[in-house]
Write a protein that holds these residues in place. Structure first.
Motif, PDB file in Angstrom:
ATOM      1  N   LEU A 142     -22.470  18.681  14.406  1.00 26.30           N
ATOM      2  CA  LEU A 142     -23.180  19.237  13.286  1.00 26.30           C
ATOM      3  C   LEU A 142     -24.603  19.214  13.300  1.00 26.30           C
ATOM      4  O   LEU A 142     -25.100  19.896  12.630  1.00 26.30           O
ATOM      5  CB  LEU A 142     -22.496  18.767  11.996  1.00 26.30           C
ATOM      6  CG  LEU A 142     -21.002  18.932  12.046  1.00 26.30           C
ATOM      7  CD1 LEU A 142     -20.426  18.354  10.435  1.00 26.30           C
ATOM      8  CD2 LEU A 142     -20.736  20.275  11.850  1.00 26.30           C
ATOM      9  N   GLY A 146     -24.210  22.554  12.771  1.00 25.41           N
ATOM     10  CA  GLY A 146     -23.949  22.607  11.212  1.00 25.41           C
ATOM     11  C   GLY A 146     -24.747  23.483  10.300  1.00 25.41           C
ATOM     12  O   GLY A 146     -25.753  24.345  10.933  1.00 25.41           O
ATOM     13  N   GLU A 147     -24.893  23.160   8.952  1.00 23.93           N
ATOM     14  CA  GLU A 147     -25.549  23.851   8.163  1.00 23.93           C
ATOM     15  C   GLU A 147     -27.092  24.010   8.387  1.00 23.93           C
ATOM     16  O   GLU A 147     -27.838  23.049   8.863  1.00 23.93           O
ATOM     17  CB  GLU A 147     -25.450  23.316   6.487  1.00 23.93           C
ATOM     18  CG  GLU A 147     -24.266  23.597   5.599  1.00 23.93           C
ATOM     19  CD  GLU A 147     -24.308  23.000   4.477  1.00 23.93           C
ATOM     20  OE1 GLU A 147     -25.137  23.223   3.654  1.00 23.93           O
ATOM     21  OE2 GLU A 147     -23.476  22.229   4.397  1.00 23.93           O
ATOM     22  N   LYS A 172     -18.496  24.172  10.233  1.00 18.20           N
ATOM     23  CA  LYS A 172     -18.245  22.831   9.487  1.00 18.20           C
ATOM     24  C   LYS A 172     -17.450  22.105  10.348  1.00 18.20           C
ATOM     25  O   LYS A 172     -16.763  22.417  11.438  1.00 18.20           O
ATOM     26  CB  LYS A 172     -17.267  23.033   8.231  1.00 18.20           C
ATOM     27  CG  LYS A 172     -17.875  24.000   7.049  1.00 18.20           C
ATOM     28  CD  LYS A 172     -17.278  24.072   5.885  1.00 18.20           C
ATOM     29  CE  LYS A 172     -17.917  25.057   4.925  1.00 18.20           C
ATOM     30  NZ  LYS A 172     -18.162  26.333   5.307  1.00 18.20           N
ATOM     31  N   GLU A 175     -13.846  23.091  12.417  1.00 20.21           N
ATOM     32  CA  GLU A 175     -13.727  24.466  12.524  1.00 20.21           C
ATOM     33  C   GLU A 175     -13.749  24.633  14.215  1.00 20.21           C
ATOM     34  O   GLU A 175     -14.006  24.014  14.922  1.00 20.21           O
ATOM     35  CB  GLU A 175     -15.072  24.717  11.775  1.00 20.21           C
ATOM     36  CG  GLU A 175     -14.649  26.013  10.552  1.00 20.21           C
ATOM     37  CD  GLU A 175     -15.987  26.743  10.285  1.00 20.21           C
ATOM     38  OE1 GLU A 175     -15.730  27.893  10.112  1.00 20.21           O
ATOM     39  OE2 GLU A 175     -17.004  26.063  10.154  1.00 20.21           O
TER      40      GLU A 175
END
Ligand code: HEC
Length: 184
Positions: A142, A146-147, A172, A175
């Protein structure tokens, strides 16, 4: 209307699956699993090592099959072509084709229902291709996938520069990230 719609949907599904064939090749499934497991381990080890040594920005070049020498030796030894394909790719060379996106969508849907995901061998143009799903199974992934807001600035800057059309963010944990592809 509803019947017509189902008919159209079913026809679409069937036509989608007509152009390639899913085969059951136990020996390829076994070989494919061995190869992909070895490579996942090697990439993860390499990434962890580089992150520890040089920090995240310094590790960016190591999430790549080319960055681990065993990819080349396995490809030569087994006479296969190994790659990773994704619906949300970072390197455009790893973009999944239409058929592969169908397969990834299927994996995403089955994963969502908690079903066991299995590898597949399909034959296309006389060649056998092994596919297995790649799950974002480590929180470490991530830091670069990630975000967007949570990716460190130093990492984001390098990614933006190297991959201006980066689609491999906002994943996420757990996933489906894409698939291993081994062409025999
Ligand atoms: C330090 C940053 C970094 C980390 C950590 C990282 N990746 Fe990547 N990842 C990248 C970069 C950069 C690429 C593009 C590589 C290339 O140019 O071939 C990439 C590409 C990929 C691809 C190929 C498809 C594509 O988008 O081009 C997959 C699959 C992938 N990563 C999965 C993972 C998984 C799973 C983890 C965790 C085990 C992980 N990555 C951790 C930076 C990272």
């Amino acid at each position: 209307m509803k019947t017509l719609l189902s008919f159209v949907l079913i026809s679409l599904l069937i036509s989608g699956y007509m152009s390639w064939q899913q085969d059951n090749h136990p020996e390829m499934l076994k070989k494919g699993a061995e190869i992909s497991e070895k490579l996942v381990k090697a990439i993860t080890t390499k990434l962890n090592m580089e992150i520890q040594k040089n920090g995240l920005p310094g590790a960016i070049n190591y999430c790549s099959l080319e960055a681990i020498p065993i990819t080349d030796s396995i490809s030569k030894m087994e006479q296969v072509e190994i790659s990773r394909v994704s619906h949300k790719y970072r390197n455009p060379l790893n973009a999944a084709n239409a058929r592969e996106i169908e397969m990834i969508d299927e994996y995403i849907s089955r994963h969502g229902k908690g079903e066991l995901l299995t590898a597949q061998v399909v034959s296309e143009d006389g060649r056998l291709i092994y596919y297995s799903p790649i799950v974002l199974g480590s929180p470490m992934c991530l830091s670069c996938h990630g975000e967007t807001e949570k990716i460190a600035i130093g990492v984001r800057d390098v990614l933006n520069e190297k991959y201006p059309d980066d689609k491999a963010v906002n994943f996420k944990f757990n996933e489906i990230r894409g698939m291993f592809k081994i062409v025999f």
